[in-house]
Write a protein that holds these residues in place. Structure first.
Motif, PDB file in Angstrom:
ATOM      1  N   PRO A   1       1.110  -1.470   0.065  1.00  0.00           N
ATOM      2  CA  PRO A   1      -0.262   0.033  -0.303  1.00  0.00           C
ATOM      3  C   PRO A   1       0.491   1.870   0.282  1.00  0.00           C
ATOM      4  CG  PRO A   1      -0.208  -1.160   2.679  1.00  0.00           C
ATOM      5  CD  PRO A   1       1.032  -2.350   0.904  1.00  0.00           C
ATOM      6  N   VAL A   2       0.544   2.171  -0.707  1.00  0.00           N
ATOM      7  CA  VAL A   2       0.748   3.591  -0.109  1.00  0.00           C
ATOM      8  C   VAL A   2       0.880   4.696   0.531  1.00  0.00           C
ATOM      9  CG1 VAL A   2       1.849   5.614  -1.794  1.00  0.00           C
ATOM     10  CG2 VAL A   2       1.076   3.558  -3.142  1.00  0.00           C
ATOM     11  N   VAL A   3       1.682   4.555   1.175  1.00  0.00           N
ATOM     12  CA  VAL A   3       1.958   5.921   2.560  1.00  0.00           C
ATOM     13  C   VAL A   3       2.709   6.771   2.201  1.00  0.00           C
ATOM     14  CG1 VAL A   3       1.976   5.900   4.832  1.00  0.00           C
ATOM     15  CG2 VAL A   3       2.191   3.515   4.355  1.00  0.00           C
ATOM     16  N   LYS A   4       1.372   7.377   2.141  1.00  0.00           N
ATOM     17  CA  LYS A   4       1.508   8.967   1.967  1.00  0.00           C
ATOM     18  C   LYS A   4       2.323  10.220   3.480  1.00  0.00           C
ATOM     19  CE  LYS A   4      -0.506   9.721  -1.939  1.00  0.00           C
ATOM     20  NZ  LYS A   4       0.065  10.333  -3.619  1.00  0.00           N
ATOM     21  N   VAL A   5       2.638  10.591   2.756  1.00  0.00           N
ATOM     22  CA  VAL A   5       3.573  11.908   4.043  1.00  0.00           C
ATOM     23  C   VAL A   5       2.491  12.820   4.659  1.00  0.00           C
ATOM     24  CG1 VAL A   5       5.352  13.595   4.569  1.00  0.00           C
ATOM     25  CG2 VAL A   5       5.525  11.828   2.636  1.00  0.00           C
ATOM     26  N   ASN A   6       2.299  12.932   6.204  1.00  0.00           N
ATOM     27  CA  ASN A   6       0.958  13.410   6.547  1.00  0.00           C
ATOM     28  C   ASN A   6       1.671  14.904   7.688  1.00  0.00           C
ATOM     29  OD1 ASN A   6       2.129  12.703   9.079  1.00  0.00           O
ATOM     30  ND2 ASN A   6       0.346  10.911   8.825  1.00  0.00           N
ATOM     31  N   SER A   7       3.009  14.882   7.007  1.00  0.00           N
ATOM     32  CA  SER A   7       3.792  16.248   7.875  1.00  0.00           C
ATOM     33  C   SER A   7       5.732  16.144   7.482  1.00  0.00           C
ATOM     34  CB  SER A   7       3.612  16.700   9.390  1.00  0.00           C
ATOM     35  OG  SER A   7       4.611  15.320  10.391  1.00  0.00           O
ATOM     36  N   ILE A   8       6.258  17.178   7.692  1.00  0.00           N
ATOM     37  CA  ILE A   8       7.004  17.549   7.162  1.00  0.00           C
ATOM     38  C   ILE A   8       7.649  18.164   8.778  1.00  0.00           C
ATOM     39  CG2 ILE A   8       9.500  18.623   5.974  1.00  0.00           C
ATOM     40  CD1 ILE A   8       7.694  17.916   3.486  1.00  0.00           C
ATOM     41  N   THR A   9       8.835  17.866   9.272  1.00  0.00           N
ATOM     42  CA  THR A   9       9.358  18.935  10.251  1.00  0.00           C
ATOM     43  C   THR A   9      10.813  19.567   9.743  1.00  0.00           C
ATOM     44  OG1 THR A   9       8.032  17.159  11.576  1.00  0.00           O
ATOM     45  CG2 THR A   9       9.399  18.742  12.630  1.00  0.00           C
ATOM     46  N   LEU A  10      10.978  20.854  10.078  1.00  0.00           N
ATOM     47  CA  LEU A  10      12.578  21.133   9.165  1.00  0.00           C
ATOM     48  C   LEU A  10      12.921  20.825  10.796  1.00  0.00           C
ATOM     49  CD1 LEU A  10      11.279  23.801   6.810  1.00  0.00           C
ATOM     50  CD2 LEU A  10      12.077  21.267   6.845  1.00  0.00           C
ATOM     51  N   ASN A  11      14.266  21.312  10.467  1.00  0.00           N
ATOM     52  CA  ASN A  11      15.307  21.506  11.231  1.00  0.00           C
ATOM     53  C   ASN A  11      15.146  23.063  12.415  1.00  0.00           C
ATOM     54  OD1 ASN A  11      16.477  21.914   9.357  1.00  0.00           O
ATOM     55  ND2 ASN A  11      18.740  21.573  10.761  1.00  0.00           N
ATOM     56  N   LYS A  12      14.689  23.537  11.413  1.00  0.00           N
ATOM     57  CA  LYS A  12      14.738  24.869  11.884  1.00  0.00           C
ATOM     58  C   LYS A  12      13.642  25.573  11.245  1.00  0.00           C
ATOM     59  CE  LYS A  12      19.630  25.832  12.650  1.00  0.00           C
ATOM     60  NZ  LYS A  12      20.806  26.191  12.635  1.00  0.00           N
ATOM     61  N   THR A  13      12.353  26.525  11.850  1.00  0.00           N
ATOM     62  CA  THR A  13      11.508  26.839  11.350  1.00  0.00           C
ATOM     63  C   THR A  13      11.976  28.461  11.450  1.00  0.00           C
ATOM     64  OG1 THR A  13      10.784  27.059  13.718  1.00  0.00           O
ATOM     65  CG2 THR A  13       9.369  25.667  12.101  1.00  0.00           C
ATOM     66  N   SER A  14      13.157  29.318  11.494  1.00  0.00           N
ATOM     67  CA  SER A  14      13.133  30.840  11.349  1.00  0.00           C
ATOM     68  C   SER A  14      15.204  30.649  11.072  1.00  0.00           C
ATOM     69  CB  SER A  14      13.234  31.295  12.388  1.00  0.00           C
ATOM     70  OG  SER A  14      13.134  31.364  13.571  1.00  0.00           O
TER      71      SER A  14
ATOM     72  N   SER B   1       1.247  14.605  -1.459  1.00  0.00           N
ATOM     73  CA  SER B   1      -0.055  15.135  -1.027  1.00  0.00           C
ATOM     74  C   SER B   1      -0.102  16.237  -0.171  1.00  0.00           C
ATOM     75  CB  SER B   1       0.580  14.410   0.700  1.00  0.00           C
ATOM     76  OG  SER B   1       1.901  14.930   1.070  1.00  0.00           O
ATOM     77  N   GLY B   2       0.716  17.320  -0.963  1.00  0.00           N
ATOM     78  CA  GLY B   2       0.570  18.658  -0.782  1.00  0.00           C
ATOM     79  C   GLY B   2       1.465  19.120   0.842  1.00  0.00           C
ATOM     80  N   VAL B   3       1.851  18.079   1.193  1.00  0.00           N
ATOM     81  CA  VAL B   3       2.751  18.499   2.519  1.00  0.00           C
ATOM     82  C   VAL B   3       3.458  19.359   2.124  1.00  0.00           C
ATOM     83  CG1 VAL B   3       2.989  17.568   4.253  1.00  0.00           C
ATOM     84  CG2 VAL B   3       1.122  16.983   3.552  1.00  0.00           C
ATOM     85  N   THR B   4       3.880  20.272   3.371  1.00  0.00           N
ATOM     86  CA  THR B   4       5.025  21.387   3.208  1.00  0.00           C
ATOM     87  C   THR B   4       5.622  21.477   4.418  1.00  0.00           C
ATOM     88  OG1 THR B   4       3.841  23.135   2.836  1.00  0.00           O
ATOM     89  CG2 THR B   4       4.075  22.428   1.169  1.00  0.00           C
ATOM     90  N   GLY B   5       6.762  21.993   4.650  1.00  0.00           N
ATOM     91  CA  GLY B   5       6.819  22.688   5.929  1.00  0.00           C
ATOM     92  C   GLY B   5       8.135  23.634   5.601  1.00  0.00           C
ATOM     93  N   THR B   6       7.703  25.189   6.390  1.00  0.00           N
ATOM     94  CA  THR B   6       8.542  26.014   6.276  1.00  0.00           C
ATOM     95  C   THR B   6       9.388  26.516   7.414  1.00  0.00           C
ATOM     96  OG1 THR B   6       6.869  27.728   7.216  1.00  0.00           O
ATOM     97  CG2 THR B   6       6.565  26.934   5.098  1.00  0.00           C
ATOM     98  N   CYS B   7      10.790  27.216   6.965  1.00  0.00           N
ATOM     99  CA  CYS B   7      11.011  28.213   7.482  1.00  0.00           C
ATOM    100  C   CYS B   7      11.014  29.811   6.881  1.00  0.00           C
ATOM    101  CB  CYS B   7      12.625  27.268   7.573  1.00  0.00           C
ATOM    102  SG  CYS B   7      13.846  28.440   8.100  1.00  0.00           S
ATOM    103  N   SER B   8      10.786  30.592   8.401  1.00  0.00           N
ATOM    104  CA  SER B   8      11.472  31.532   7.528  1.00  0.00           C
ATOM    105  C   SER B   8      12.799  32.333   7.499  1.00  0.00           C
ATOM    106  CB  SER B   8      10.518  33.235   8.422  1.00  0.00           C
ATOM    107  OG  SER B   8      10.897  32.881  10.327  1.00  0.00           O
ATOM    108  N   LEU B   9      13.163  33.037   6.363  1.00  0.00           N
ATOM    109  CA  LEU B   9      14.335  33.771   6.861  1.00  0.00           C
ATOM    110  C   LEU B   9      14.595  35.304   6.476  1.00  0.00           C
ATOM    111  CD1 LEU B   9      17.707  32.801   6.365  1.00  0.00           C
ATOM    112  CD2 LEU B   9      17.081  33.334   3.491  1.00  0.00           C
TER     113      LEU B   9
END
Length: 181
Positions: free
Chosen positions: A94-107, A168-176
């Protein structure tokens, strides 16, 4: 040789291992035979025993193949030629989709010409496609490559996005924030 005896159907997924037994283990029988595969390459035989043992198979590709055991079984003075077969159906996992992305830094704050590596942690950890694409909304402020390496170019603010490639359209962001020398 005696007629083939149908022993059943085995349903496994690509990459999955399965142990097949012909039923004579530890029952006082003397057994000699061999395992073979016919009708395609849906599975591979990874290990087998010609004596009182079974066979390990592994799903190789989607499809159906046949597993055969042909041999001689002796119990006391009685000796029988035996031929068994199993239908092996191999399906895609079965295909398992990504449900979250956590970045090591958010800023992130950098000086011009400074570099930093961002890393992404995919959840769940068994997601089928764990690849991501990095992007930045203002290339005049900084760049980011496919490995998450950020290079500051000019003063200003930008948003870095890490997007799952599995649809899945899942993203994680970091402000620079980039500051001058």
């Amino acid at each position: 040789m005696s007629a083939k005896t149908y022993k059943g159907t085995i349903n496994i997924e690509v990459g999955q291992k399965y142990y097949v037994s012909y039923g004579f283990e530890d029952n006082g029988y003397t057994v000699s035979g061999s395992w073979t595969k016919t009708h395609g390459s849906a599975f591979v035989i990874t290990s087998s025993s010609s004596g009182n043992g079974g066979c390990w198979i592994k799903g190789n590709q989607v499809g159906t193949s046949t597993l055969n055991w042909t041999g001689v079984v002796a119990a006391g003075w009685s000796v029988s030629d035996v031929e068994y077969y199993w239908t092996v159906n191999v399906t895609a996992p079965p295909v398992v989709k990504v449900n979250s992305i956590t970045l090591n830094k958010t800023s992130l704050s950098l000086m011009i010409r400074q570099e930093e590596i961002l890393t992404a942690t995919i959840s769940p950890s068994n997601a089928t496609d764990q690849s991501v694409t990095w992007s930045i909304d203002d290339h005049s402020i900084a760049t980011i490559n496919q490995w998450g390496i950020v290079k500051a170019k000019a003063e200003g603010n930008a948003t870095i996005t890490c997007k799952a490639n599995d649809g899945s359209g899942v993203t994680g962001t970091c402000s620079l924030k980039v500051e001058g020398d």
